[in-house]
Motif scaffolding. Structure first.
Motif, mmCIF file in Angstrom:
data_model
loop_
_atom_site.group_PDB
_atom_site.id
_atom_site.type_symbol
_atom_site.label_atom_id
_atom_site.label_comp_id
_atom_site.label_asym_id
_atom_site.label_seq_id
_atom_site.Cartn_x
_atom_site.Cartn_y
_atom_site.Cartn_z
ATOM 1 N N PRO A 128 9.121 23.889 24.006
ATOM 2 C CA PRO A 128 8.529 25.057 23.344
ATOM 3 C C PRO A 128 7.957 24.663 21.997
ATOM 4 C CG PRO A 128 10.928 25.147 23.216
ATOM 5 C CD PRO A 128 10.590 23.954 24.064
ATOM 6 N N SER A 129 6.785 25.171 21.674
ATOM 7 C CA SER A 129 6.152 24.858 20.391
ATOM 8 C C SER A 129 5.345 26.064 19.954
ATOM 9 C CB SER A 129 5.268 23.606 20.506
ATOM 10 O OG SER A 129 4.262 23.783 21.487
ATOM 11 N N TRP A 130 4.853 26.033 18.718
ATOM 12 C CA TRP A 130 4.220 27.223 18.153
ATOM 13 C C TRP A 130 3.289 26.866 17.005
ATOM 14 C CZ3 TRP A 130 9.529 26.363 18.364
ATOM 15 C CH2 TRP A 130 10.103 25.883 17.187
ATOM 16 N N ARG A 131 2.468 27.855 16.649
ATOM 17 C CA ARG A 131 1.688 27.804 15.415
ATOM 18 C C ARG A 131 2.591 28.259 14.276
ATOM 19 N NH1 ARG A 131 -1.325 30.391 19.389
ATOM 20 N NH2 ARG A 131 -3.345 29.426 19.902
ATOM 21 N N ILE A 138 0.911 21.794 15.313
ATOM 22 C CA ILE A 138 1.807 22.264 16.360
ATOM 23 C C ILE A 138 3.233 21.914 15.951
ATOM 24 C CG2 ILE A 138 2.313 22.232 18.820
ATOM 25 C CD1 ILE A 138 -0.531 23.164 18.101
ATOM 26 N N TRP A 139 4.116 22.895 16.033
ATOM 27 C CA TRP A 139 5.474 22.777 15.517
ATOM 28 C C TRP A 139 6.488 23.051 16.610
ATOM 29 C CZ3 TRP A 139 5.712 21.167 10.471
ATOM 30 C CH2 TRP A 139 4.489 21.185 9.792
ATOM 31 N N THR A 140 7.655 22.409 16.496
ATOM 32 C CA THR A 140 8.720 22.601 17.470
ATOM 33 C C THR A 140 10.068 22.420 16.782
ATOM 34 O OG1 THR A 140 9.463 21.967 19.690
ATOM 35 C CG2 THR A 140 8.849 20.175 18.202
ATOM 36 N N ARG A 146 16.010 21.555 12.996
ATOM 37 C CA ARG A 146 15.004 21.899 11.998
ATOM 38 C C ARG A 146 13.619 21.914 12.622
ATOM 39 N NH1 ARG A 146 15.607 18.220 6.811
ATOM 40 N NH2 ARG A 146 14.193 19.838 6.041
ATOM 41 N N GLU A 147 12.707 22.622 11.985
ATOM 42 C CA GLU A 147 11.335 22.666 12.452
ATOM 43 C C GLU A 147 10.639 21.346 12.110
ATOM 44 O OE1 GLU A 147 7.709 25.948 12.439
ATOM 45 O OE2 GLU A 147 9.057 25.815 10.714
ATOM 46 N N ALA A 148 9.871 20.807 13.052
ATOM 47 C CA ALA A 148 9.181 19.539 12.834
ATOM 48 C C ALA A 148 7.830 19.582 13.530
ATOM 49 C CB ALA A 148 10.011 18.369 13.361
ATOM 50 N N LYS A 149 6.930 18.733 13.052
ATOM 51 C CA LYS A 149 5.570 18.687 13.591
ATOM 52 C C LYS A 149 5.507 17.707 14.759
ATOM 53 C CE LYS A 149 0.908 18.926 11.738
ATOM 54 N NZ LYS A 149 0.116 18.862 10.504
ATOM 55 N N PHE A 188 8.777 19.209 5.819
ATOM 56 C CA PHE A 188 9.030 19.172 7.251
ATOM 57 C C PHE A 188 8.828 17.756 7.777
ATOM 58 C CE2 PHE A 188 7.664 23.497 6.328
ATOM 59 C CZ PHE A 188 8.667 24.246 6.942
ATOM 60 N N GLY A 189 9.631 17.400 8.780
ATOM 61 C CA GLY A 189 9.508 16.093 9.383
ATOM 62 C C GLY A 189 8.565 16.086 10.563
#
Length: 230
Positions: A128-131, A138-140, A146-149, A188-189
């Motif tokens: 799953p990923s999102w804007r 694209i982030w997941t 944690r949220e990461a790119k 963010f990582g």
């Protein structure tokens, strides 16, 4: 350069090129520039080009020299929007040379459509990923919660013909991102499909991406563009 060529997908006479060998970044940039001019002059078809590069840092038009922390690889001025990013083996890059003269002349909707294309393809692999508002890409959720790119986007438009596009981390050496502040975002990582436990080859990724190409191209048509404003 060795390459494989899937059948064209989606409407229109678009060339779909999938490289199996690594393509030096400067060579790819030169080819994109030439193809952009040829599409504008109606002497060549539009192009979607999927490939990987040897390790390189690229600087967008908003790049800040302070964000080039450890230039251990070649640094190339890319001419696209955005800041510094990294390309290298295990990261699949998609270059899009498309004619927005016949696709709505809307750069914001173009970027929105790219994001949707990548998000839907990642979902096919169970990721799953999102804007994220205010953060292009694209982030997941990473393995630490944690949220990461996982994917980056940077485009350039000349005479309403696009260049550059997106990249997705399949299984790159994530330590290579440590030489820059990726896309200018320190808090963010970055992550990859492999780090998330998904082993996906470049051929598998290309096949899944191309299978969703028609929906991506449909999203660029004028009747569908309202979605990018939501």
């Amino acid at each position: 350069m060795a390459s494989i060529a899937p059948q064209p997908a989606g409407p229109g006479p678009i060339e779909w090129r999938c490289e199996s060998a690594h393509v030096p970044y400067r060579a790819a940039l030169d080819q994109m520039e030439a193809r952009n001019s040829a599409v504008a002059d109606h002497s060549a078809s539009e192009l979607v080009w999927l490939l990987e590069h040897p390790p390189v840092y690229t600087a967008g038009t908003s790049a800040d020299a302070s964000e080039l922390v450890d230039p251990r690889f070649e640094v190339v001025e890319a001419g696209r929007g955005g800041r510094y990013t990294y390309h290298g083996p295990g990261q699949r890059v998609g270059y899009l040379v498309l004619d927005l003269n016949k696709r709505g002349k809307d750069v914001r909707c173009f970027v929105h459509a790219i994001e949707g294309w990548v998000i839907e393809t990642l979902a096919d692999f169970g990721v799953p990923s999102w804007r994220a508002a205010g953060r292009v890409g694209i982030w997941t959720e990473d393995i630490d919660g944690r949220e990461a790119k996982i994917g980056a986007i940077g485009v350039r438009v000349r005479r309403w013909i696009t260049m550059h596009g997106f990249s997705v981390n399949l299984d790159p050496d994530l330590s290579h991102f440590g030489g820059i502040v990726p896309c200018g975002i320190e808090e963010f990582g970055v992550t990859s499909l492999a780090r998330l436990g998904k082993q996906v080859s470049s051929a598998e990724w290309d096949e899944a991406l191309i299978a969703r190409a028609e929906a991506f191209l449909d999203a660029l048509d004028k009747p569908a563009r309202k979605a990018c404003r939501t």
